[in-house]
Motif scaffolding. Structure first.
Motif, PDB file in Angstrom:
ATOM      1  N   ASP A   1      36.485  41.866  45.855  1.00 22.86           N
ATOM      2  CA  ASP A   1      35.864  43.156  44.825  1.00 22.86           C
ATOM      3  C   ASP A   1      37.226  43.810  44.112  1.00 22.86           C
ATOM      4  N   HIS A   2      37.708  43.644  42.998  1.00 20.30           N
ATOM      5  CA  HIS A   2      38.747  44.689  42.538  1.00 20.30           C
ATOM      6  C   HIS A   2      39.255  45.860  41.885  1.00 20.30           C
ATOM      7  N   HIS A   3      37.894  46.051  41.839  1.00 17.49           N
ATOM      8  CA  HIS A   3      38.094  47.400  40.938  1.00 17.49           C
ATOM      9  C   HIS A   3      37.415  49.162  42.147  1.00 17.49           C
ATOM     10  N   GLY A   4      38.593  48.512  42.910  1.00 15.92           N
ATOM     11  CA  GLY A   4      38.549  49.847  44.234  1.00 15.92           C
ATOM     12  C   GLY A   4      40.019  50.187  43.295  1.00 15.92           C
ATOM     13  N   MET A   5      40.795  51.550  43.792  1.00 16.74           N
ATOM     14  CA  MET A   5      42.396  52.262  43.581  1.00 16.74           C
ATOM     15  C   MET A   5      42.625  51.039  44.917  1.00 16.74           C
ATOM     16  N   ASP A   6      42.632  50.828  45.399  1.00 17.33           N
ATOM     17  CA  ASP A   6      42.987  49.930  46.391  1.00 17.33           C
ATOM     18  C   ASP A   6      43.584  48.351  45.912  1.00 17.33           C
ATOM     19  N   LYS A   7      44.184  48.212  44.858  1.00 17.75           N
ATOM     20  CA  LYS A   7      44.122  46.612  44.430  1.00 17.75           C
ATOM     21  C   LYS A   7      45.907  46.245  44.917  1.00 17.75           C
ATOM     22  N   ILE A   8      45.390  44.885  44.770  1.00 17.84           N
ATOM     23  CA  ILE A   8      46.207  44.125  45.456  1.00 17.84           C
ATOM     24  C   ILE A   8      47.135  43.291  44.541  1.00 17.84           C
ATOM     25  N   TYR A   9      48.761  43.568  45.045  1.00 17.21           N
ATOM     26  CA  TYR A   9      49.763  43.071  44.142  1.00 17.21           C
ATOM     27  C   TYR A   9      49.948  41.392  44.275  1.00 17.21           C
ATOM     28  N   ARG A  10      50.163  40.606  43.805  1.00 17.58           N
ATOM     29  CA  ARG A  10      51.159  39.863  43.584  1.00 17.58           C
ATOM     30  C   ARG A  10      52.525  40.164  43.675  1.00 17.58           C
TER      31      ARG A  10
ATOM     32  N   GLY B   1      53.996  41.156  40.817  1.00 14.51           N
ATOM     33  CA  GLY B   1      53.285  42.855  39.930  1.00 14.51           C
ATOM     34  C   GLY B   1      52.473  42.854  39.122  1.00 14.51           C
ATOM     35  N   VAL B   2      51.766  41.308  39.494  1.00 12.86           N
ATOM     36  CA  VAL B   2      49.946  41.116  38.985  1.00 12.86           C
ATOM     37  C   VAL B   2      49.226  41.400  39.496  1.00 12.86           C
ATOM     38  N   PRO B   3      48.376  42.494  39.212  1.00 14.33           N
ATOM     39  CA  PRO B   3      47.227  42.843  40.691  1.00 14.33           C
ATOM     40  C   PRO B   3      46.169  41.039  40.253  1.00 14.33           C
ATOM     41  N   TYR B   4      45.671  41.398  41.793  1.00 14.67           N
ATOM     42  CA  TYR B   4      44.562  40.382  41.956  1.00 14.67           C
ATOM     43  C   TYR B   4      43.531  40.952  41.487  1.00 14.67           C
ATOM     44  N   ALA B   5      42.882  39.849  40.124  1.00 12.37           N
ATOM     45  CA  ALA B   5      41.389  39.943  40.455  1.00 12.37           C
ATOM     46  C   ALA B   5      40.118  39.286  40.588  1.00 12.37           C
ATOM     47  N   ALA B   6      38.931  38.874  40.750  1.00 14.51           N
ATOM     48  CA  ALA B   6      37.941  38.484  41.728  1.00 14.51           C
ATOM     49  C   ALA B   6      38.480  36.968  41.436  1.00 14.51           C
TER      50      ALA B   6
ATOM     51  N   LYS C   1      43.294  32.545  46.437  1.00 10.18           N
ATOM     52  CA  LYS C   1      43.636  33.084  47.471  1.00 10.18           C
ATOM     53  C   LYS C   1      43.163  33.253  48.944  1.00 10.18           C
ATOM     54  N   GLU C   2      42.123  33.153  48.672  1.00  9.57           N
ATOM     55  CA  GLU C   2      41.329  32.618  49.947  1.00  9.57           C
ATOM     56  C   GLU C   2      40.779  31.131  49.884  1.00  9.57           C
ATOM     57  N   PHE C   3      40.717  30.414  49.339  1.00  8.11           N
ATOM     58  CA  PHE C   3      40.297  29.403  49.508  1.00  8.11           C
ATOM     59  C   PHE C   3      40.846  28.647  48.685  1.00  8.11           C
ATOM     60  N   GLY C   4      42.071  28.495  48.018  1.00  5.57           N
ATOM     61  CA  GLY C   4      43.122  27.813  47.085  1.00  5.57           C
ATOM     62  C   GLY C   4      43.477  26.324  47.750  1.00  5.57           C
ATOM     63  N   GLU C   5      44.330  27.213  48.749  1.00  4.54           N
ATOM     64  CA  GLU C   5      44.346  25.395  49.433  1.00  4.54           C
ATOM     65  C   GLU C   5      43.385  24.578  49.846  1.00  4.54           C
ATOM     66  N   ARG C   6      42.047  25.118  49.898  1.00  4.46           N
ATOM     67  CA  ARG C   6      41.178  24.459  50.682  1.00  4.46           C
ATOM     68  C   ARG C   6      40.791  23.835  49.492  1.00  4.46           C
ATOM     69  N   VAL C   7      40.872  23.763  48.379  1.00  9.91           N
ATOM     70  CA  VAL C   7      40.757  23.068  46.992  1.00  9.91           C
ATOM     71  C   VAL C   7      41.312  22.191  47.073  1.00  9.91           C
ATOM     72  N   ILE C   8      42.422  22.619  46.525  1.00 13.99           N
ATOM     73  CA  ILE C   8      43.373  21.747  46.566  1.00 13.99           C
ATOM     74  C   ILE C   8      43.404  20.223  47.708  1.00 13.99           C
TER      75      ILE C   8
ATOM     76  N   ASP D   1      47.596  28.931  40.743  1.00 13.54           N
ATOM     77  CA  ASP D   1      48.115  30.013  40.674  1.00 13.54           C
ATOM     78  C   ASP D   1      48.465  30.634  39.341  1.00 13.54           C
ATOM     79  N   ARG D   2      49.790  30.126  40.036  1.00 10.55           N
ATOM     80  CA  ARG D   2      51.204  30.668  38.924  1.00 10.55           C
ATOM     81  C   ARG D   2      50.386  30.017  37.124  1.00 10.55           C
ATOM     82  N   ALA D   3      49.908  29.096  36.904  1.00 12.36           N
ATOM     83  CA  ALA D   3      50.042  28.381  35.473  1.00 12.36           C
ATOM     84  C   ALA D   3      48.306  28.360  34.958  1.00 12.36           C
ATOM     85  N   LEU D   4      47.161  29.071  36.130  1.00  8.47           N
ATOM     86  CA  LEU D   4      45.894  29.434  35.481  1.00  8.47           C
ATOM     87  C   LEU D   4      45.464  30.679  36.524  1.00  8.47           C
ATOM     88  N   ILE D   5      45.574  30.514  37.235  1.00  3.17           N
ATOM     89  CA  ILE D   5      44.505  31.974  37.736  1.00  3.17           C
ATOM     90  C   ILE D   5      45.133  33.560  37.476  1.00  3.17           C
ATOM     91  N   GLU D   6      46.952  33.711  37.391  1.00  2.00           N
ATOM     92  CA  GLU D   6      47.473  34.195  37.243  1.00  2.00           C
ATOM     93  C   GLU D   6      47.271  35.417  36.177  1.00  2.00           C
TER      94      GLU D   6
END
Length: 321
Positions: A60-69, A72-77, A83-90, A110-115
């Motif tokens: 959940d990305h709605h808190g104040m402690d966001k994680i950033y790439r 500088g682009v912050p992660y959303a859900a 980030k957690e499961f992408g490599e497994r998907v590939i 991540d760069r072409a679609l998710i970000e």
């Protein structure tokens, strides 16, 4: 449904949905058999295996402690799930991939679609063009039932997830095809009959590999079989410009008219943007390319407007994917 996959009870918020929770669900569908619950009830969410975009947990990305790439682009859900499961998907998409390629493809998706989805969901302005473009976030959000509709919201969400799943699969498949083309492009590059021309048995995504191999920027044209004909396409330089366009006199001409101006009997077509030409035989397209290599022309007179120059560049970029 693949019953060999691990079953997961997953949950996200109910109410109006957005591209990040939709795409996050699509990602999870690639590796798990999921049972989706849409709610904000904490007592229900606590019983689920994976919760995202709600509940204040890991995804959940709605808190104040966001994680950033790094850029500088912050992660959303969506990004947190990737980030957690992408490599497994590939790896699931192609188990033959090595660790380096899995990492490369995961970062590309991540760069072409998710970000972009993450950026918009976090309110980051990612720029606008003079021509309105309907982006994936708009498209997925558009599945929300309008206020006057009686459509079931959860059913609408699943329809959006279905489209998101196909978009994700297509994006992975597109880049995977480029990775798998490396060996064939390298072989064709090393076997050129003249430095300016690379010949492929059929069209494969060669651009990225060729750019890496052709350090001297020698290759001007790539020839490949195109259904019942043979095509030749110009190669772009590092700035995205054609290293050498086909002759101006060929632009928009086809069949007999093009045969007359080129002297190639089975000449079929030359695009008005002069980045692709077609002939009926390999010998024919080879001759057209050799003529183009030897043609000396002045730089463009600027007759095309900037709009059309940009149009042709974008068109060529699309067919070179």
């Amino acid at each position: 449904m693949n019953y060999n996959r691990e079953h997961k009870k997953v949950g996200t918020h109910d109410g109006r949905f957005h591209a990040d929770d939709v795409m996050a669900t699509a990602i999870l569908k690639e590796i798990f058999n999921i049972e989706i619950t849409r709610t904000r009830e904490e007592s229900t969410l606590e019983k689920l295996d994976i919760v995202y975009d709600v509940g204040g947990g890991k995804f959940d990305h709605h808190g104040m402690d966001k994680i950033y790439r790094e850029d500088g682009v912050p992660y959303a859900a969506c990004g947190l799930i990737w980030k957690e499961f992408g490599e497994r998907v590939i790896s699931t998409a192609d188990p033959s991939l090595n660790v380096e390629d899995v990492d490369y493809l995961s970062r590309y998706i991540d760069r072409a679609l998710i970000e972009g989805i993450d950026a918009l969901d976090n309110g980051v302005n990612i720029g606008e063009t003079s021509v309105p473009i309907l982006n994936i976030s708009n498209i997925l959000s558009g599945f929300n039932p309008p206020w006057f509709s009686k459509e079931n919201e959860d059913e609408a969400f699943l329809k959006a997830v279905g489209l998101a799943s196909q978009v994700l699969k297509n994006k992975i498949r597109y880049k995977l095809s480029s990775v798998k083309a490396r060996e064939s492009v390298e072989k064709a590059f090393n076997n050129r009959y003249i430095p300016q021309v690379m010949v492929l048995d059929k069209y494969i995504p060669y651009g990225e590999v060729l750019q890496r191999l052709d350090k001297k920027q020698e290759v001007l044209y790539v020839i490949y079989k195109d259904k019942n004909n043979y095509a030749a396409q110009t190669v772009r330089d590092s700035q995205g410009e054609d290293r050498k366009k086909f002759p101006e006199a060929w632009a928009s001409k086809r069949d007999g008219e093009l045969a007359e101006v080129t002297g190639v009997k089975d000449a079929v077509f030359c695009h008005s943007g002069r980045f692709i030409a077609i002939a009926g035989s390999f010998e024919g397209i080879k001759k057209m390319v050799e003529i183009a290599i030897g043609t000396q022309e002045e730089k463009s007179s600027g007759a095309l407007s900037k709009f059309f120059q940009k149009f042709f560049t974008n068109y060529k970029n699309n067919i070179n994917k």
